[in-house]
Design an enzyme around this catalytic site. Structure first.
Site, PDB file in Angstrom:
ATOM      1  N   SER A  10     -16.762  12.754   7.668  1.00  0.00           N
ATOM      2  CA  SER A  10     -17.095  13.559   6.221  1.00  0.00           C
ATOM      3  C   SER A  10     -17.957  14.643   6.390  1.00  0.00           C
ATOM      4  O   SER A  10     -17.587  15.831   6.103  1.00  0.00           O
ATOM      5  CB  SER A  10     -17.373  12.540   5.119  1.00  0.00           C
ATOM      6  OG  SER A  10     -17.444  13.344   3.744  1.00  0.00           O
ATOM      7  N   ARG A  25       0.869  -1.370   0.037  1.00  0.00           N
ATOM      8  CA  ARG A  25      -0.122   0.018   0.002  1.00  0.00           C
ATOM      9  C   ARG A  25       1.021   1.006   0.055  1.00  0.00           C
ATOM     10  O   ARG A  25       0.401   2.341  -0.471  1.00  0.00           O
ATOM     11  CB  ARG A  25      -0.930   0.039   1.202  1.00  0.00           C
ATOM     12  CG  ARG A  25      -2.024  -0.980   1.082  1.00  0.00           C
ATOM     13  CD  ARG A  25      -2.720  -1.175   2.301  1.00  0.00           C
ATOM     14  NE  ARG A  25      -3.716  -0.124   2.643  1.00  0.00           N
ATOM     15  CZ  ARG A  25      -4.398   0.289   3.769  1.00  0.00           C
ATOM     16  NH1 ARG A  25      -4.135  -0.521   4.912  1.00  0.00           N
ATOM     17  NH2 ARG A  25      -4.880   1.369   3.676  1.00  0.00           N
ATOM     18  N   GLN A  61      -8.347   2.905  -3.724  1.00  0.00           N
ATOM     19  CA  GLN A  61      -8.318   3.881  -3.332  1.00  0.00           C
ATOM     20  C   GLN A  61      -6.831   4.197  -2.820  1.00  0.00           C
ATOM     21  O   GLN A  61      -6.287   3.308  -1.977  1.00  0.00           O
ATOM     22  CB  GLN A  61      -9.204   4.465  -2.118  1.00  0.00           C
ATOM     23  CG  GLN A  61      -8.884   5.607  -1.253  1.00  0.00           C
ATOM     24  CD  GLN A  61      -9.885   5.842  -0.345  1.00  0.00           C
ATOM     25  OE1 GLN A  61     -11.075   6.466  -0.304  1.00  0.00           O
ATOM     26  NE2 GLN A  61      -9.532   5.291   0.863  1.00  0.00           N
ATOM     27  N   TYR A  90      -9.046  14.207  -6.103  1.00  0.00           N
ATOM     28  CA  TYR A  90      -9.793  15.450  -5.551  1.00  0.00           C
ATOM     29  C   TYR A  90      -8.873  15.662  -4.115  1.00  0.00           C
ATOM     30  O   TYR A  90      -8.216  14.352  -3.444  1.00  0.00           O
ATOM     31  CB  TYR A  90     -11.094  15.481  -5.093  1.00  0.00           C
ATOM     32  CG  TYR A  90     -11.551  14.251  -3.843  1.00  0.00           C
ATOM     33  CD1 TYR A  90     -11.658  14.383  -2.859  1.00  0.00           C
ATOM     34  CD2 TYR A  90     -11.885  12.959  -4.595  1.00  0.00           C
ATOM     35  CE1 TYR A  90     -11.893  13.350  -1.799  1.00  0.00           C
ATOM     36  CE2 TYR A  90     -12.173  11.910  -3.813  1.00  0.00           C
ATOM     37  CZ  TYR A  90     -12.409  12.241  -2.489  1.00  0.00           C
ATOM     38  OH  TYR A  90     -12.915  11.181  -1.626  1.00  0.00           O
ATOM     39  N   PRO A  91      -8.335  16.619  -3.847  1.00  0.00           N
ATOM     40  CA  PRO A  91      -7.662  17.205  -2.329  1.00  0.00           C
ATOM     41  C   PRO A  91      -8.919  17.327  -1.316  1.00  0.00           C
ATOM     42  O   PRO A  91     -10.007  17.639  -1.892  1.00  0.00           O
ATOM     43  CB  PRO A  91      -6.851  18.357  -3.021  1.00  0.00           C
ATOM     44  CG  PRO A  91      -7.857  19.259  -3.985  1.00  0.00           C
ATOM     45  CD  PRO A  91      -8.422  17.808  -4.453  1.00  0.00           C
ATOM     46  N   MET A  92      -8.513  17.383  -0.221  1.00  0.00           N
ATOM     47  CA  MET A  92      -9.332  17.379   0.839  1.00  0.00           C
ATOM     48  C   MET A  92      -8.566  17.898   2.215  1.00  0.00           C
ATOM     49  O   MET A  92      -7.322  17.701   2.244  1.00  0.00           O
ATOM     50  CB  MET A  92     -10.113  16.239   1.134  1.00  0.00           C
ATOM     51  CG  MET A  92      -9.406  14.969   1.647  1.00  0.00           C
ATOM     52  SD  MET A  92     -10.387  13.884   2.329  1.00  0.00           S
ATOM     53  CE  MET A  92     -11.166  14.741   3.783  1.00  0.00           C
ATOM     54  N   ASP A  93      -9.423  18.768   3.182  1.00  0.00           N
ATOM     55  CA  ASP A  93      -8.709  19.142   4.366  1.00  0.00           C
ATOM     56  C   ASP A  93      -9.846  18.477   5.424  1.00  0.00           C
ATOM     57  O   ASP A  93     -11.097  18.130   5.072  1.00  0.00           O
ATOM     58  CB  ASP A  93      -8.746  20.544   4.464  1.00  0.00           C
ATOM     59  CG  ASP A  93      -7.964  21.304   3.613  1.00  0.00           C
ATOM     60  OD1 ASP A  93      -6.625  20.812   3.458  1.00  0.00           O
ATOM     61  OD2 ASP A  93      -8.158  22.259   3.352  1.00  0.00           O
ATOM     62  N   LYS A  94      -9.126  18.600   6.711  1.00  0.00           N
ATOM     63  CA  LYS A  94     -10.207  18.287   7.837  1.00  0.00           C
ATOM     64  C   LYS A  94     -10.644  19.491   8.433  1.00  0.00           C
ATOM     65  O   LYS A  94      -9.756  20.527   8.632  1.00  0.00           O
ATOM     66  CB  LYS A  94      -9.412  17.310   8.764  1.00  0.00           C
ATOM     67  CG  LYS A  94      -9.419  15.994   8.325  1.00  0.00           C
ATOM     68  CD  LYS A  94     -10.887  15.366   8.576  1.00  0.00           C
ATOM     69  CE  LYS A  94     -10.650  13.778   8.479  1.00  0.00           C
ATOM     70  NZ  LYS A  94      -9.914  13.272   7.324  1.00  0.00           N
TER      71      LYS A  94
END
Length: 248
Positions: free
Chosen positions: A222, A130, A184, A144-148
């Protein structure tokens, strides 16, 4: 103070999105276009050799929509190697007609939210698979990019380790429903790019991207804490399809 999650880090990753200057490309004589394509394919052949030696991986996809035309996704052991590949691509004749659209720099990441034993995780075959993945050759890709989120009561970084672990465990259970349908790859980018993570999904059925992302929106992690950037979706551009794709 909340405890920071420790990460296992693998190969560095570059998502390099370009738009194609088709108008300028069409003005090139046919012989020059063919030479440019051959030069590019020779570069891809070098990438293929690296992948066969399990020293990195790559994927090339054409992007659907107006955000970009083509994506080069590259995995390598060091940031320097990513930079060398980007530079080598930029020096090709084809690159004269590839305009920067978007890029994302990150590193393949696994977190310690899932319980682990005393064994060195870097020596576990599944963990290594992995962290140093050979990218799937599926028909479709979604990135896609993401934040918390860090706002008021919805501040991810103020939760305890146990709270975060439980939320991520539930999130992971949703993802497992799509095993065999979607692959993923999570890459961490804190301190490397504008968002905190990049998410790359691979599937032979693009509709699975919609189903997976929609279902995950109902997970608390999410719904409360997820903030997302732009989504890019594309179709695989195999070596065999390159000449026809660039034919005008």
């Amino acid at each position: 103070m909340s405890e920071a999650a420790q990460t296992l880090d693998g190969w560095y990753c570059l998502h390099d999105f370009r738009t194609i200057d088709w108008s300028a490309w069409k003005t090139l004589p046919n012989e020059e276009r063919e030479a440019a394509i051959s030069e590019f394919l020779a570069l891809v052949d070098q990438w293929e050799t690296t992948e066969s030696e399990k020293q990195g991986s790559h994927a090339v996809y054409t992007i659907v929509g107006q955000k970009a035309d083509i994506l080069f996704m590259i995995l390598r052991p060091t940031l320097d190697e990513l930079h060398e590949i980007e530079t080598a691509l930029n020096k090709t004749k084809l690159a004269d007609y590839l305009l920067p659209a978007y890029s994302y720099v990150s590193v393949v990441e696994l977190s310690n939210y899932l319980a682990s034993g005393s064994e060195d995780p870097y020596q576990i075959p599944e963990v290594r698979r992995r962290l140093y993945p050979i990218l799937p050759k599926t028909n479709y890709i979604c990135f896609y990019p993401m934040d918390k989120r860090r706002q008021g009561n919805d501040n991810w970084y103020m939760l305890s380790m146990e709270q975060r672990r439980e939320l991520m465990r539930a999130h992971g259970m949703t993802g497992r429903k799509y095993a065999g349908k979607v692959t993923q790859i999570i890459t961490g980018s804190v301190g490397l790019d504008d968002f905190e993570w990049g998410v790359t999904l691979f599937s032979d059925d693009a509709l699975q991207f919609k189903k997976l992302v929609y279902e995950m929106r109902f997970d608390e992690v999410s719904a409360r804490f997820g903030e997302f950037g732009s989504f890019f979706v594309g179709t695989r551009l195999s070596v065999e399809k390159v000449p026809s794709f660039f034919h005008v």
